[in-house]
Design an enzyme around this catalytic site. Sequence first.
Site, PDB file in Angstrom:
ATOM      1  N   ALA A  49       0.555  -1.145  -0.058  1.00 50.53           N
ATOM      2  CA  ALA A  49       0.038  -0.075   0.087  1.00 50.53           C
ATOM      3  C   ALA A  49       0.871   1.237   0.027  1.00 50.53           C
ATOM      4  O   ALA A  49       0.543   2.204  -0.577  1.00 50.53           O
ATOM      5  CB  ALA A  49      -1.025   0.149   1.123  1.00 50.53           C
ATOM      6  N   THR A  50       2.072   1.298   0.820  1.00 49.68           N
ATOM      7  CA  THR A  50       2.900   2.371   0.580  1.00 49.68           C
ATOM      8  C   THR A  50       3.142   2.790  -0.878  1.00 49.68           C
ATOM      9  O   THR A  50       3.213   3.997  -1.360  1.00 49.68           O
ATOM     10  CB  THR A  50       4.037   2.301   1.610  1.00 49.68           C
ATOM     11  OG1 THR A  50       3.840   1.854   2.976  1.00 49.68           O
ATOM     12  CG2 THR A  50       5.238   3.244   1.266  1.00 49.68           C
TER      13      THR A  50
ATOM     14  N   ASN B 221      -5.896   2.984  11.196  1.00 44.78           N
ATOM     15  CA  ASN B 221      -5.054   1.827  11.556  1.00 44.78           C
ATOM     16  C   ASN B 221      -4.784   2.024  13.197  1.00 44.78           C
ATOM     17  O   ASN B 221      -4.522   0.651  13.664  1.00 44.78           O
ATOM     18  CB  ASN B 221      -3.656   1.879  10.938  1.00 44.78           C
ATOM     19  CG  ASN B 221      -3.012   3.117  11.141  1.00 44.78           C
ATOM     20  OD1 ASN B 221      -3.121   4.048  10.918  1.00 44.78           O
ATOM     21  ND2 ASN B 221      -1.819   2.917  11.263  1.00 44.78           N
TER      22      ASN B 221
ATOM     23  N   GLN C  83      -7.143  -0.846   5.910  1.00 38.14           N
ATOM     24  CA  GLN C  83      -7.515  -1.517   7.140  1.00 38.14           C
ATOM     25  C   GLN C  83      -9.039  -1.867   6.830  1.00 38.14           C
ATOM     26  O   GLN C  83      -9.903  -2.764   7.646  1.00 38.14           O
ATOM     27  CB  GLN C  83      -7.451  -0.420   8.377  1.00 38.14           C
ATOM     28  CG  GLN C  83      -6.022  -0.367   8.720  1.00 38.14           C
ATOM     29  CD  GLN C  83      -5.353  -1.506   9.483  1.00 38.14           C
ATOM     30  OE1 GLN C  83      -5.958  -2.408   9.933  1.00 38.14           O
ATOM     31  NE2 GLN C  83      -4.127  -1.270   9.334  1.00 38.14           N
TER      32      GLN C  83
ATOM     33  N   SER D  20      -3.640  -3.441   0.635  1.00 38.54           N
ATOM     34  CA  SER D  20      -2.378  -4.527   0.916  1.00 38.54           C
ATOM     35  C   SER D  20      -3.026  -5.749   1.449  1.00 38.54           C
ATOM     36  O   SER D  20      -3.835  -6.073   2.275  1.00 38.54           O
ATOM     37  CB  SER D  20      -1.835  -3.876   2.306  1.00 38.54           C
ATOM     38  OG  SER D  20      -0.690  -4.497   2.598  1.00 38.54           O
TER      39      SER D  20
ATOM     40  N   HIS E  48      -1.293  -8.024   3.378  1.00 39.90           N
ATOM     41  CA  HIS E  48      -0.969  -8.780   4.501  1.00 39.90           C
ATOM     42  C   HIS E  48      -1.910  -8.362   5.657  1.00 39.90           C
ATOM     43  O   HIS E  48      -1.927  -8.711   6.570  1.00 39.90           O
ATOM     44  CB  HIS E  48       0.356  -8.604   4.877  1.00 39.90           C
ATOM     45  CG  HIS E  48       0.909  -7.130   5.318  1.00 39.90           C
ATOM     46  ND1 HIS E  48       0.937  -7.002   6.620  1.00 39.90           N
ATOM     47  CD2 HIS E  48       1.112  -6.180   4.734  1.00 39.90           C
ATOM     48  CE1 HIS E  48       1.336  -5.700   6.728  1.00 39.90           C
ATOM     49  NE2 HIS E  48       1.245  -5.235   5.704  1.00 39.90           N
TER      50      HIS E  48
ATOM     51  N   THR F 194       8.991  -6.873 -12.389  1.00 40.54           N
ATOM     52  CA  THR F 194       8.377  -8.036 -12.663  1.00 40.54           C
ATOM     53  C   THR F 194       7.639  -8.333 -11.276  1.00 40.54           C
ATOM     54  O   THR F 194       7.987  -8.439 -10.028  1.00 40.54           O
ATOM     55  CB  THR F 194       9.668  -9.163 -12.643  1.00 40.54           C
ATOM     56  OG1 THR F 194      10.524  -8.868 -13.742  1.00 40.54           O
ATOM     57  CG2 THR F 194       9.168 -10.364 -12.673  1.00 40.54           C
TER      58      THR F 194
ATOM     59  N   CYS G 182       4.423   0.839  11.721  1.00 40.10           N
ATOM     60  CA  CYS G 182       5.329   1.718  10.967  1.00 40.10           C
ATOM     61  C   CYS G 182       6.266   2.639  11.896  1.00 40.10           C
ATOM     62  O   CYS G 182       7.313   3.096  11.464  1.00 40.10           O
ATOM     63  CB  CYS G 182       4.724   2.402   9.798  1.00 40.10           C
ATOM     64  SG  CYS G 182       3.896   1.006   8.949  1.00 40.10           S
TER      65      CYS G 182
END
Length: 372
Positions: A78-79, A152, A180, A197, A199, A235, A317
Site C-alpha cells: 500500500a505504501t 489503523n 484497514q 494491502s 497482509h 516483475t 510503522c
Amino acid sequence: MDRHGAASTPMIYLDYQATTPLAPEAFDAMVPLLRDQFANPHSAHRLGRAAAAQVEVARDAVARLLPPGGQLLFTSGATEALNIAIQGAPPGGIVTIATEHAAVLDTADAMGRAGRDVTVLPVGADGLVDLEAAARVIVPGVALVVAMLVNNEIGVIQPVAALADLAHSAGALFLCDAVQGYGRVPIPPACDMIAISAHKIHGPKGVGALWLRDGVRPAPLIHGGGQEGGLRSGTLSPALCAGFGVAARLMRERAGSDRAHVESLAALARTFFADWTLNGSDTHRYPGNLNLRRNGIDRARLLSDCRNVAFSLGSACASGSGRPSHVLRALGLSDGHARASVRIGFGRYTSRDEMERAAILLNEAAAAQAAP
C-alpha cells in the site's frame, strides 16, 4: 518446548492492524508458484503465459471487493500504491487529515516541500474530521483529497463518501487508503483511487494494489518495463499475487461469519476492559480495533510484563520512534495519556479463550503498576 525442556506458553496474537496471520489456503496457493511454476509472468512462452494466467485470476479476485469500472494494478504494498497516487496526481493542492498513515502524511509533506499546497485537516476528540471544515478548504485549485477509510491506530471510520463528494465538487480526485477497511467495511463507489494491502487480509507481505477508476491515470512513480498497465514497472511475483487473490476470495466468502465473530469478540473485550477508556469514536468504528487507555500505566512496561500477548503500542510503522502517536495527539490527548494507551486488534483466527486470557494478563499487569 523451550531450551530448558519446559513447555512454552503459547503467544496470544492481538495485533491484527499491524499484520494478520496468513490464511492456510493462501499459503497453499503460493507454494506451487514458488517451488515449481517459477516462470516470469511477463514472458511470452507457454510457462510464462501460465504464470500470467495465475496473476489475472488473482487480479479478478482482488477487484471483486472494489467498485466496478476500474483498473487494478499490483504493487509491492500500500505504501507504493499511495505514493503512485499522490506523487502522480495532477498539479494542484492536496488536502488530507491529521490522523492519516505516515505513507500519506510523509508523502504529502514531501510534495509540500516541492512546492505543492498541502492542507492537513484536524480531527475532533472522536477522531472524525469536521465536514464543514473540510468543505472550506476543498475548493477549486485542489487536485487531490486523501483520506483513510478505517484508521489503523484507533479504528475510526471516516466519512469517505462525503469527502469524495466534496472533492468532486471542487474538481479534485479522491484517494482512499482502504488498507484497514478492505474486505471488512464497504468502500464507497465514489472513490477515484484506492490503495490496499494483502497482509492485512490474511494474505502475504510484499504485495498490494492500487485501484484506479476508468479514466484516472496518475504519472508513473518509477520507470522501466511498465508491466502493470504502463504505470507500474517491475516483475510481478505470481505467488504473492495468488496469495493475495485467495485471501481476497476468503474475505468475500467469509464476510458474514468474520464480521459476526469480530463483533462478538469486541463485545467480550469491552466487558473485560471496562476499567479502560476507549480512544476515538465509540460508534463510527471498525470493531476489531480497540485503542484503550488506562491512565497512569507505562505501556512499555506493560508490554514487557505481558510477553505472551502480542499487542501494539501504536502503528507498527512508527513503533520504534519513541514519540507519542500522532493520531492520539490529534485527538487532543496529552503525551501522558498517549503513552498510557495500547491497541488490541483481533479477527478471524482469534478465539474467545485467547481474548479472555489476554485481558486477564493485561489487567493484572496494569493493576500491579497502580499498586503502591
